[in-house]
Design a protein around this motif. Structure first.
Motif, PDB file in Angstrom:
ATOM      1  N   ILE A 176       1.395  -1.100   0.121  1.00 41.50           N
ATOM      2  CA  ILE A 176       0.006  -0.678  -0.582  1.00 41.50           C
ATOM      3  C   ILE A 176       0.700   1.566   0.369  1.00 41.50           C
ATOM      4  CG2 ILE A 176      -1.786   1.307   1.558  1.00 41.50           C
ATOM      5  CD1 ILE A 176      -3.177  -1.443   2.841  1.00 41.50           C
ATOM      6  N   ARG A 177       0.832   2.171  -0.895  1.00 42.47           N
ATOM      7  CA  ARG A 177       1.324   3.366  -1.154  1.00 42.47           C
ATOM      8  C   ARG A 177       0.436   4.773  -0.693  1.00 42.47           C
ATOM      9  NH1 ARG A 177       3.853   0.238  -4.258  1.00 42.47           N
ATOM     10  NH2 ARG A 177       6.194   0.047  -4.362  1.00 42.47           N
ATOM     11  N   GLY A 178       0.571   5.345   0.104  1.00 42.57           N
ATOM     12  CA  GLY A 178       0.152   6.332   1.185  1.00 42.57           C
ATOM     13  C   GLY A 178       0.528   7.335   1.360  1.00 42.57           C
ATOM     14  N   ALA A 179       0.134   8.332   1.488  1.00 42.12           N
ATOM     15  CA  ALA A 179       0.532   9.621   2.620  1.00 42.12           C
ATOM     16  C   ALA A 179      -0.302   9.745   4.003  1.00 42.12           C
ATOM     17  CB  ALA A 179      -0.153  11.027   1.624  1.00 42.12           C
ATOM     18  N   PHE A 180       0.649  10.273   5.156  1.00 42.60           N
ATOM     19  CA  PHE A 180       0.274  10.334   6.395  1.00 42.60           C
ATOM     20  C   PHE A 180       0.001  12.071   6.504  1.00 42.60           C
ATOM     21  CE2 PHE A 180       4.291   7.862   6.737  1.00 42.60           C
ATOM     22  CZ  PHE A 180       3.394   6.768   7.925  1.00 42.60           C
ATOM     23  N   GLU A 197       2.731  15.474  16.965  1.00 44.67           N
ATOM     24  CA  GLU A 197       4.380  15.641  16.969  1.00 44.67           C
ATOM     25  C   GLU A 197       4.888  13.590  17.680  1.00 44.67           C
ATOM     26  OE1 GLU A 197       7.149  16.876  16.124  1.00 44.67           O
ATOM     27  OE2 GLU A 197       6.149  17.791  15.300  1.00 44.67           O
ATOM     28  N   ASP A 198       3.924  13.454  18.284  1.00 43.80           N
ATOM     29  CA  ASP A 198       3.503  12.022  18.951  1.00 43.80           C
ATOM     30  C   ASP A 198       4.170  10.651  18.411  1.00 43.80           C
ATOM     31  OD1 ASP A 198       4.253  12.952  21.620  1.00 43.80           O
ATOM     32  OD2 ASP A 198       1.902  12.090  21.970  1.00 43.80           O
ATOM     33  N   ASP A 199       2.782  11.221  16.975  1.00 41.92           N
ATOM     34  CA  ASP A 199       3.276  10.451  15.860  1.00 41.92           C
ATOM     35  C   ASP A 199       4.270   9.550  15.705  1.00 41.92           C
ATOM     36  OD1 ASP A 199       0.504   9.104  16.271  1.00 41.92           O
ATOM     37  OD2 ASP A 199      -0.671  10.892  15.356  1.00 41.92           O
ATOM     38  N   ARG A 200       4.774  11.034  14.912  1.00 41.49           N
ATOM     39  CA  ARG A 200       6.004  11.595  14.415  1.00 41.49           C
ATOM     40  C   ARG A 200       6.794  10.837  15.149  1.00 41.49           C
ATOM     41  NH1 ARG A 200       6.064  15.053   9.656  1.00 41.49           N
ATOM     42  NH2 ARG A 200       4.249  15.874   9.785  1.00 41.49           N
ATOM     43  N   ALA A 201       6.882  10.865  16.626  1.00 43.24           N
ATOM     44  CA  ALA A 201       8.472  10.269  17.079  1.00 43.24           C
ATOM     45  C   ALA A 201       8.141   9.088  17.295  1.00 43.24           C
ATOM     46  CB  ALA A 201       8.777  11.343  18.580  1.00 43.24           C
ATOM     47  N   ALA A 255      -4.965  -3.945   8.608  1.00 44.44           N
ATOM     48  CA  ALA A 255      -3.547  -3.941   8.741  1.00 44.44           C
ATOM     49  C   ALA A 255      -3.091  -2.710   9.786  1.00 44.44           C
ATOM     50  CB  ALA A 255      -2.699  -4.520   8.514  1.00 44.44           C
ATOM     51  N   LEU A 256      -3.758  -1.747   8.514  1.00 44.87           N
ATOM     52  CA  LEU A 256      -2.791  -0.319   8.747  1.00 44.87           C
ATOM     53  C   LEU A 256      -3.099   0.748   9.669  1.00 44.87           C
ATOM     54  CD1 LEU A 256      -1.074   1.714   7.131  1.00 44.87           C
ATOM     55  CD2 LEU A 256      -3.001   2.108   5.128  1.00 44.87           C
ATOM     56  N   ALA A 257      -4.790   0.380   9.305  1.00 44.43           N
ATOM     57  CA  ALA A 257      -5.264   0.879  10.346  1.00 44.43           C
ATOM     58  C   ALA A 257      -4.892   0.405  11.651  1.00 44.43           C
ATOM     59  CB  ALA A 257      -6.874   1.219   9.778  1.00 44.43           C
ATOM     60  N   ALA A 258      -4.644  -0.374  11.713  1.00 44.20           N
ATOM     61  CA  ALA A 258      -4.031  -1.092  13.099  1.00 44.20           C
ATOM     62  C   ALA A 258      -3.366  -0.243  13.747  1.00 44.20           C
ATOM     63  CB  ALA A 258      -4.307  -1.822  12.958  1.00 44.20           C
ATOM     64  N   HIS A 259      -2.386   0.750  12.856  1.00 38.56           N
ATOM     65  CA  HIS A 259      -1.473   0.765  13.403  1.00 38.56           C
ATOM     66  C   HIS A 259      -1.239   2.276  14.265  1.00 38.56           C
ATOM     67  CE1 HIS A 259       2.060  -1.140  12.470  1.00 38.56           C
ATOM     68  NE2 HIS A 259       1.746  -1.578  11.588  1.00 38.56           N
ATOM     69  N   GLY A 260      -2.170   3.244  14.004  1.00 44.64           N
ATOM     70  CA  GLY A 260      -3.470   4.238  13.729  1.00 44.64           C
ATOM     71  C   GLY A 260      -2.686   5.582  13.834  1.00 44.64           C
ATOM     72  N   TYR A 261      -1.979   5.834  12.517  1.00 49.89           N
ATOM     73  CA  TYR A 261      -1.501   6.959  11.743  1.00 49.89           C
ATOM     74  C   TYR A 261      -2.674   7.278  11.017  1.00 49.89           C
ATOM     75  CZ  TYR A 261       3.213   5.074  14.034  1.00 49.89           C
ATOM     76  OH  TYR A 261       3.690   4.409  15.163  1.00 49.89           O
TER      77      TYR A 261
END
Length: 101
Positions: A6-10, A15-19, A71-77
């Motif tokens: 899956i190719r995508g964009a955040f 800042e917590d997500d980025r860290a 599975a991607l959504a489970a990461h929460g970003y």
């Protein structure tokens, strides 16, 4: 077994997500796993997510895509999906080199 890329964009990472992403992403650890692995650019804008999805006897690409997106959504970003590629590993033919005389 399906391998899904899956190719995508955040979108809207705080800042917590980025860290968390910076510490968890290892560009040398690119693999297809059931939990999925991320690779992304330094700015943490674009990403590639690779995961491996078990295949049932009647499963097709749509089911594999759906499970990979979960599975991607489970990461929460927060993200948006740009493109999905699915490879059905049951269709891959392995050519073995024969003995030469």
């Amino acid at each position: 077994m399906f391998r899904v890329t899956i190719r995508g964009a955040f979108e809207g990472l705080d800042e917590d997500d980025r860290a968390a992403l910076r510490t968890s992403i290892d560009s040398f650890q690119v693999a297809f796993t059931e939990a999925g692995t991320f690779t992304c650019d330094r700015s943490l804008s674009a990403f590639t997510f690779r995961c491996q999805v078990p295949a049932g006897p009647d499963d097709g690409e749509a089911e594999a895509t759906e499970r990979a997106v979960r599975a991607l959504a489970a990461h929460g970003y927060p993200h948006r999906v740009l493109r999905v590629g699915v490879t059905d590993m049951r269709d891959i033919k392995i050519r073995r080199k024969g003995k030469r005389h």
